[in-house]
Design an enzyme around this catalytic site. Structure first.
Site, PDB file in Angstrom:
ATOM      1  CG  HIS A 114      -1.895  -1.087   1.251  1.00  0.00           C
ATOM      2  ND1 HIS A 114      -3.051  -1.035   0.524  1.00  0.00           N
ATOM      3  CD2 HIS A 114      -1.894  -2.279   1.883  1.00  0.00           C
ATOM      4  CE1 HIS A 114      -3.727  -2.151   0.713  1.00  0.00           C
ATOM      5  NE2 HIS A 114      -3.047  -2.923   1.536  1.00  0.00           N
ATOM      6  CB  THR A 166      12.610  -5.485   2.946  1.00  0.00           C
ATOM      7  OG1 THR A 166      13.876  -5.394   3.610  1.00  0.00           O
ATOM      8  CG2 THR A 166      11.527  -5.891   3.931  1.00  0.00           C
ATOM      9  NE  ARG A 181      22.119  -8.643  10.079  1.00  0.00           N
ATOM     10  CZ  ARG A 181      23.166  -9.417  10.372  1.00  0.00           C
ATOM     11  NH1 ARG A 181      23.995  -9.775   9.426  1.00  0.00           N
ATOM     12  NH2 ARG A 181      23.373  -9.840  11.600  1.00  0.00           N
TER      13      ARG A 181
END
Length: 189
Positions: A114, A166, A181
């Site tokens: 969003h 991400t 990571r």
């Protein structure tokens, strides 16, 4: 008598679910989507593929029970040969998964999120953004992992359980955490 009726009703319900999936697969194949005949789908798998999306499912793909594949207009979803999606997985949007990749149960791979920048408007009115996800070959994505939009995961990488991806993960990396990571190279063991 009640036990017999209950067993018959349960058996009929299971067959109806199988019939629904069969009809969905037949409709998708007839409308031009490429679903290899050797691909298998468990009970209650949901295929919500828009007619203006593109779906390719390769030979030997397995999608276990209660998983969802969702593609909206313009999306391209590709599951190459021998991709394995365990139970309760969600794959949504433009997603490319390389061959021999394992996705553990309850993982989510979604190419959109969003917009939240305008604080004067409700989030649901601001729309969304999407970016394709590319997952390489021979990748293992652990249980409850989340892979978010625009991410590339290199060949032979491992995503630890409960991680949130991400940003890009290089080939051969083991990635973990929130956000995930790279914590080591698989070849360095």
């Amino acid at each position: 008598m009640k036990v017999i009726v209950a067993k018959l009703a349960a058996a009929l319900f299971r067959r109806m679910q199988g019939a629904e999936l069969f009809l969905t697969l037949r409709r998708l194949r007839r409308s031009g989507h490429d679903i290899h005949p050797s691909a298998t789908f468990g009970p209650r798998v949901q295929l919500h593929i828009h007619e203006e999306a593109s779906l390719t499912i390769g030979a030997g793909v397995q999608v276990l029970q209660d998983s969802w594949l969702i593609a909206h207009p313009g999306d391209t979803m590709v599951l190459h040969e021998k991709v394995f999606l365990s139970q309760h997985c969600t794959v949504s949007g433009s997603v490319h998964i390389g061959k021999n990749t394992l996705v553990a149960g309850y993982a989510t791979i979604i190419d959109s999120d969003h917009v939240i920048a305008d604080t004067a408007r409700p989030i649901m009115e601001q729309g969304g953004v999407s970016s394709p996800i590319i997952i390489g070959e021979d990748v293992w994505i652990g249980t409850h992992a989340i892979v978010l939009r625009g991410v590339s995961i290199g060949d032979h990488a491992v995503i630890a359980a409960n991680s949130v991806v991400t940003r890009d993960v290089p080939a051969w990396a083991v990635a973990a955490g929130v956000p995930a990571r790279a914590i080591r190279d698989r070849r360095a063991t």
